[in-house]
Enzyme design. Sequence first.
Site, PDB file in Angstrom:
ATOM      1  CG  HIS A 171      -1.609   1.268   1.504  1.00 38.42           C
ATOM      2  ND1 HIS A 171      -1.271   2.148   2.516  1.00 38.42           N
ATOM      3  CD2 HIS A 171      -2.660   1.831   0.861  1.00 38.42           C
ATOM      4  CE1 HIS A 171      -2.105   3.185   2.490  1.00 38.42           C
ATOM      5  NE2 HIS A 171      -2.940   3.025   1.494  1.00 38.42           N
ATOM      6  CG  ASN A 172      -0.333   5.074   0.139  1.00 36.80           C
ATOM      7  OD1 ASN A 172      -1.042   4.859  -0.838  1.00 36.80           O
ATOM      8  ND2 ASN A 172      -0.721   5.874   1.117  1.00 36.80           N
ATOM      9  CD  GLU A 201      -2.195   2.660  -3.239  1.00 35.27           C
ATOM     10  OE1 GLU A 201      -3.261   3.274  -3.370  1.00 35.27           O
ATOM     11  OE2 GLU A 201      -1.749   2.276  -2.140  1.00 35.27           O
ATOM     12  CG  ASP A 203      -1.595   7.573  -4.218  1.00 35.86           C
ATOM     13  OD1 ASP A 203      -1.972   6.445  -4.512  1.00 35.86           O
ATOM     14  OD2 ASP A 203      -1.981   8.206  -3.224  1.00 35.86           O
ATOM     15  CG  HIS A 216      -0.737   9.949   0.844  1.00 37.75           C
ATOM     16  ND1 HIS A 216      -0.825   9.574   2.153  1.00 37.75           N
ATOM     17  CD2 HIS A 216      -1.907   9.580   0.283  1.00 37.75           C
ATOM     18  CE1 HIS A 216      -1.998   9.005   2.381  1.00 37.75           C
ATOM     19  NE2 HIS A 216      -2.673   9.009   1.250  1.00 37.75           N
ATOM     20  CD  GLU A 250      -5.338   6.415  -4.260  1.00 32.95           C
ATOM     21  OE1 GLU A 250      -5.426   7.543  -3.769  1.00 32.95           O
ATOM     22  OE2 GLU A 250      -5.085   5.403  -3.600  1.00 32.95           O
TER      23      GLU A 250
END
Length: 635
Positions: A171-172, A201, A203, A216, A250
């Site tokens: 995640h992230n 992931e 973003d 983020h 994302e």
Amino acid sequence: TSHTWFWNLIQNDFKTGNIDFEGCMRLLEKMQIPFDEDHLKHIFKKTIDKHTGDIISMDDFRAIYRALVHRPEFEELFKAYSTDGKILPDGQLLKFLVKEQFQTEANETTALEIIMKYEPIDEVRTKRMMSFEGFIRYMNSEECSIFKSQHRSIYQDMNQPLCDYFISSSHNTYLIADQLMGPSHLWGYTSALLKGCRCLEIDCWDGNNNEPIVYHGHTLTSRIPFRSVIHVIDKYAFMSSAYPLVLSLENHCSPKQQEVMADCLKSILGDKLLSSPIGGEVDMTRLPSPEALKFKVLIKNKKVGTLEQSLLRMEDEYHGEIEEVSDSDSEGEDSDDTLPLQTLRSPSKRRAERKSSLLPQKKAKVRKTKIALALSDLVVYTKSQKFVSFDHSLQHQQCFENNSIGESYARKLLRISAREFIAHTTRFITRIYPKGTRMSSSNYNPQEFWNVGCQMVALNFQTPGTQMELQDGKFLDNGGCGYVLKPEFLRDRNTTFTPRNVGGYSKPMSLSIRLISGHQLPPSSMSKTNKADPMVQIEIYGVPEDQARKKSSVIKSNALCPKWNETFSFNIQVPELAMIRFCVEDEVSLVNNEFLGQYTLPVTSLNTGYRKIPLMSKEGIKLESASLFAHVWYY
């Protein structure tokens, strides 16, 4: 014989006279004996205390070597099978393998191979025998590890559809600290890929000069160029695993910068990028297997229209074309967990929002998201689809559409409808991600989501702790390739299994672990020498009724060679989902323990017999010289 062998081995180093501590360390390294400097210093000091000066003779070195290497618990075993206490003929070694290590399929060849590999003394080896020196080397080897050696390579069926596997997911991935102010760094991607992670992931946000950036959103975390991230992924994608890598985008970019993203992916990843169905099949009733997608990078993002339309478009030049997909504003998938800084809203407003988010999902206002066709068309088997309900998915969802569900909502779902949750994960890849309020990048327990078959249970890889230890332990299995085949009862679409009601799916296992001793455990940070007051916790993680924790006694001020000789028994209903964790702690006070090391592995990967348990640091790095020694037995 072992006497002569030892002198021959070391006499060169003593040619010019006695040696000091540095020389002693060099000689042990040359002999490939792992040691902890604090423990060696302690033994060295005890040896020179017998005489003055700080150099040692050959005899002294032999005493140090024996104190470090000749463990009484190994000697006891050796003497039980040796004919004269000095030598182990191949027949006796075979007896030991069958009777003590439960290696029922072992034969004379097995015993001979072990002798050839581990016996250091030539004349003993040529007689097909083993000395105590060889026995020690064997007992300390990977072959005697508590982790089954067959599970160190890929042994599972890799030809099942993608949704039939647990997939190592991060995640992230770009963050290497917290979610608010922490640095974003390419190392996040490199280290996750080297650990065998198969779902990263990214973003993406609009950057300057038409170059998308990764960070983020709405926070003060630093920014890195999307292009650099893809270069790193291209370099490290298949270093630790040949199986497909999923890039979970994302995406917060404008259509113009989405086109730049698509160009980056195509030009940098080249043939690795999967941009059309394998074999050109458009009719998809089942996902392809990890085997069929080897060395391919899959893009997980929203998609416009159908695959047929994407394939037709491939013929044409269609730069600048955009389509809108409607996206309801409730738990928007592409907003995953990117919260604007919540502190900006008034507490009462926040409370009202929190309340409304727990209510059944109302008809939310529909927001249109603009998607560049160039990026949309790169999505084949991993189309991000907003989760509405299990029923809705059953009626409308295609096998190549995946859902991302936040941990809090997912936890609520598994409480109230575990059976429907499992029916869902037998059909569709489901990704779980940490709630946005975990500002410090803390993790949730992945086990409860594995229990209902969630494939991508995404964790913050940069945050050490039990949750990441469970993740690392689970994916040690199947050669560490990042894909672990789910148990049959989590793949069968007609399953009635639930974690709280295992019913006929239970295969009870009675597990007994005799914790014998520890060796060269890390000294306590409070100790000025090599001391600690170690105790061991053995924990089982699995379905609720399998969760258990047992504690050993505390051994006072001995981290070099504590002896426990305590037996712990566990009854495990669903071994296929269970993980076992050995955690060594230093008892600082009655209310406070300091972590010294741990090892976590799947219960089904446990080896039987006398086994060495390696230990990992808090950061997940192997502690080279530290280990536990135990006898494992189950039926």
